[in-house]
Design a protein around this motif. Sequence first.
Motif, PDB file in Angstrom:
ATOM      1  N   LEU A  96      36.284  62.939   5.465  1.00  0.00           N
ATOM      2  CA  LEU A  96      37.127  62.827   4.269  1.00  0.00           C
ATOM      3  C   LEU A  96      37.571  61.384   4.057  1.00  0.00           C
ATOM      4  O   LEU A  96      37.648  60.910   2.911  1.00  0.00           O
ATOM      5  N   VAL A  97      37.878  60.694   5.150  1.00  0.00           N
ATOM      6  CA  VAL A  97      38.180  59.260   5.045  1.00  0.00           C
ATOM      7  C   VAL A  97      36.984  58.528   4.445  1.00  0.00           C
ATOM      8  O   VAL A  97      37.128  57.643   3.588  1.00  0.00           O
ATOM      9  N   SER A  98      35.789  58.919   4.881  1.00  0.00           N
ATOM     10  CA  SER A  98      34.573  58.290   4.364  1.00  0.00           C
ATOM     11  C   SER A  98      34.390  58.566   2.872  1.00  0.00           C
ATOM     12  O   SER A  98      33.919  57.696   2.130  1.00  0.00           O
ATOM     13  N   LEU A 108      33.953  55.731  -0.032  1.00  0.00           N
ATOM     14  CA  LEU A 108      32.634  55.635  -0.657  1.00  0.00           C
ATOM     15  C   LEU A 108      32.614  54.846  -1.967  1.00  0.00           C
ATOM     16  O   LEU A 108      31.690  54.044  -2.187  1.00  0.00           O
ATOM     17  N   PRO A 109      33.591  55.010  -2.876  1.00  0.00           N
ATOM     18  CA  PRO A 109      33.542  54.246  -4.134  1.00  0.00           C
ATOM     19  C   PRO A 109      33.674  52.741  -3.958  1.00  0.00           C
ATOM     20  O   PRO A 109      33.374  51.990  -4.890  1.00  0.00           O
ATOM     21  N   PHE A 147      26.328  51.720   4.868  1.00  0.00           N
ATOM     22  CA  PHE A 147      25.580  52.461   5.872  1.00  0.00           C
ATOM     23  C   PHE A 147      26.530  53.212   6.801  1.00  0.00           C
ATOM     24  O   PHE A 147      26.342  54.404   7.084  1.00  0.00           O
ATOM     25  N   ALA A 148      27.579  52.515   7.272  1.00  0.00           N
ATOM     26  CA  ALA A 148      28.532  53.128   8.196  1.00  0.00           C
ATOM     27  C   ALA A 148      29.282  54.283   7.549  1.00  0.00           C
ATOM     28  O   ALA A 148      29.502  55.330   8.172  1.00  0.00           O
ATOM     29  N   LEU A 202      30.181  60.073   7.127  1.00  0.00           N
ATOM     30  CA  LEU A 202      30.278  61.202   6.200  1.00  0.00           C
ATOM     31  C   LEU A 202      29.267  62.282   6.564  1.00  0.00           C
ATOM     32  O   LEU A 202      29.604  63.474   6.673  1.00  0.00           O
ATOM     33  N   GLY A 203      28.031  61.880   6.799  1.00  0.00           N
ATOM     34  CA  GLY A 203      26.974  62.843   7.103  1.00  0.00           C
ATOM     35  C   GLY A 203      27.186  63.554   8.418  1.00  0.00           C
ATOM     36  O   GLY A 203      27.085  64.793   8.495  1.00  0.00           O
TER      37      GLY A 203
END
Length: 281
Positions: free
Chosen positions: A42-44, A48-49, A175-176, A181-182
Motif C-alpha cells: 500500500l505504501v508502494s 507509484l504516481p 523498479f523498487a 508492490l508486486g
Amino acid sequence: MSLEITMVILLAAIFNASWNAIIKVSGDRIAVMAVITLLGSLVSVFALPFVALPDPASWPLLGLAILIHTAYHFCLPMAYHYGDFGQVYPIARGSAPLLVTLGAAAFAGEMLGFLPLLGVLFLGVGVMSLAFDTSTGITRNPRAILLALGTGAFIASYTLVGGLGARQAGSVLGFAVLLTLGNGLLTFAIALIWKAKEIKRVISSNLAPAIVGGGMQVGAYWIVIWAMAYAPLGMVSALRETSVLFAALISTIILKEGFGVWRFVSSGLIACGIALTRCKP
C-alpha cells in the motif's frame, strides 16, 4: 563506497532488523509477514504516481525478483518458527553477501579489489559467527539451520536479480516500488488461502506493529535497490547485513534471548569489515 551511501545502507540495516523482530514476536509468523508485506505494498501504491516506470527491458528481471522475494517471505517466518531470532537472523543474513559477491562477479563482471573483498569476507564471517552463540540453542534444530540457509540463498538471489534489474530500469525507484508492490500482493494472496483466520487475527490485534513493519520493510528495500544501482552489489549486500548488530541488541534487550561471547567477536569482525569496504582497491 561513498560515506553517503554507507550511511543510508546502515539506516536500511536498522529498518531490516526491526521489521524482522516484529515478524518474530507478533503472532503467527506467516500471517504477520503477509500483513506486513500487504501494508508495504500500500505504501508502494501511494509512491507509484511519483516515480517513473522502469524500462521494459528490466521487466523480466522485475518479475523474477518478485517471485524470489515472495518465496523468501515464506521461508523466513518458517525459520523463525523453529529457531530464535538472535541466531536465525545472522545465519540467513550472513550467508547472503558472499553469494552475492560471487554472483556479481559471474553475472555482472564486478570484481572487487583486495581490501573491499576482504571487507566483504570480514562482514560475512562476522555475521555468521553469531550462529555460534549457543545461548538459545538453534544449533540443536537442523530444520532451523536449513531454513535459515535457504533464506540466505533467497536473499542473495533477489539481491542479485534486483540489483541487475535496477541498473537496466532507468528508473531505479520505479523498479523498487513495482517490486515491493508486486511481492506484497503476491505474498498476501498466497497466505490468504493458507492462513485466512490467522491473518484476520493479526489485523484485529497486531495491526499497529504491522503498519510500522510494512513501512520499514519497503523503506529498507528501496534504499538497498537505490544503493545497488550506484555501488558494487557485493559491498552493498555485505554492509546491509550489519543489521545483525541491531538484531543482536533487539534479541538481547527486548526478546531476552541472551548475549554470548560470540556477539563481541562478531561485532569486532563486522566493524573491521565496514572499515575495509570503505577502502579504495
